[in-house]
Design an enzyme around this catalytic site. Structure first.
Site, PDB file in Angstrom:
ATOM      1  N   GLU A 192       8.857   5.110   3.894  1.00  0.00           N
ATOM      2  CA  GLU A 192       8.053   3.895   3.729  1.00  0.00           C
ATOM      3  C   GLU A 192       7.566   3.320   5.055  1.00  0.00           C
ATOM      4  OE1 GLU A 192      10.730   4.131   0.088  1.00  0.00           O
ATOM      5  OE2 GLU A 192      10.913   4.541   2.234  1.00  0.00           O
ATOM      6  N   GLY A 194      10.571   6.186  -3.329  1.00  0.00           N
ATOM      7  CA  GLY A 194      11.115   5.813  -4.621  1.00  0.00           C
ATOM      8  C   GLY A 194      11.799   6.957  -5.331  1.00  0.00           C
TER       9      GLY A 194
END
Length: 300
Positions: free
Chosen positions: A174, A151
């Site tokens: 991720e 993020g």
């Protein structure tokens, strides 16, 4: 790699290295000069101020050092509020978003995400509010030192310009957590660096250095760690000296290149180019050029 990632995302005992206090005083209440802006409540996860010689640059520092600026829901809500306040402030012509020297942002808050279900994510529009960064009309510069992962990398890519410290690291890890980027990582990264490198980063979780990011087109410039913020402020001041109205038009036109076809993008550019001829700033700029003097823009 997975173990290293988990260690990185765990809250650390020592606080991350802070930026020079000459640039960042104690937390301020959100500035507001227009209806609909922030209510002025103090921030918990941000340091916010106006900087530059003319105090026309908004400076927002992510300030959650115990978790390497992991992007929890509270932090992102505050960021949206701070950006709204800067957007409303008529004196602010450009905005800088930065973190600490150790981490811009090490990713989303995994502890918050761990127990979420599909139903909760879908019904609640999980991460939808992050798009606020990309919809701000004023130019935003990301000044990235240290880790910009997951993020954090996505947040940097929502900004208009990325300046990096020479020790910065970018990545979308991720996949190592059994998921994929969910805030534009697969889309913005591919547009910035191309399919092959984006695929490699997303599928392996590998990170790239600041210099590699610059060579790939993700980053505009790379600076020594202690010079990064000053360089970002100098760029923001240069932007803020121009017409804020026309700068918003220029930003909209450049962004159209990422979101439309070439034909539609050119159509958008022409429309906005013609629109500048309805502004006082276009008339002042051209008149000042002909008269060989400095333009005095009024943002109208």
């Amino acid at each position: 790699m997975a173990a290293a990632l988990r260690a990185l995302l765990r809250p650390v005992a020592a606080a991350a290295t802070a930026l020079p206090r000459a640039h960042l005083p104690p937390p301020l209440r959100a500035p507001c000069g227009a209806r609909g802006c922030s209510d002025g409540a103090p921030f918990r996860y941000l340091l916010v101020q106006k900087t530059g010689a003319m105090k026309n640059v908004g400076l927002i520092q992510l300030n959650r050092p115990q978790a390497l600026n992991a992007l929890c829901e509270g932090l992102m809500a505050e960021l949206g509020r701070a950006l709204e306040a800067m957007e409303c402030d008529p004196n602010v012509g450009a905005i800088i978003l930065t973190g600490s020297q150790k981490a811009f942002a090490a990713g989303a808050d995994i502890k918050e995400m761990q127990k979420k279900t599909f139903q909760q994510c879908y019904r609640g529009g999980f991460l939808a509010g992050w798009d606020k960064v990309a919809t701000v009309r004023k130019p935003i510069i990301a000044a990235v030192n240290g880790y910009a992962l997951g993020g954090g990398c996505e947040l940097a890519m929502m900004c208009d310009i990325i300046y990096a410290g020479e020790k910065a690291q970018f990545g979308q890890p991720e996949i190592l957590l059994g998921t994929i980027p969910g805030a534009g990582g697969t889309q913005r990264l591919t547009r910035a660096v191309g399919k092959s490198l984006a695929m490699e980063m997303v599928l392996t979780g590998d990170q790239i250095s600041a210099q590699e990011a610059k060579e790939a087109g993700l980053v505009s410039k790379v600076y020594p760690v202690d010079k990064l913020l000053d360089a970002a402020i100098a760029c923001a001041e240069k932007i803020a000296r121009n017409s804020k109205l026309v700068a918003a038009m220029a930003k909209e036109s450049v962004n159209a290149a990422f979101e439309t076809t070439l034909t539609e993008g050119n159509r958008t550019e022409k429309r906005l180019f013609y629109a500048t001829f309805a502004t006082n700033d276009r008339e002042e700029g051209m008149t000042a050029f002909v008269e060989k003097r400095k333009a005095k823009f009024t943002d109208s």
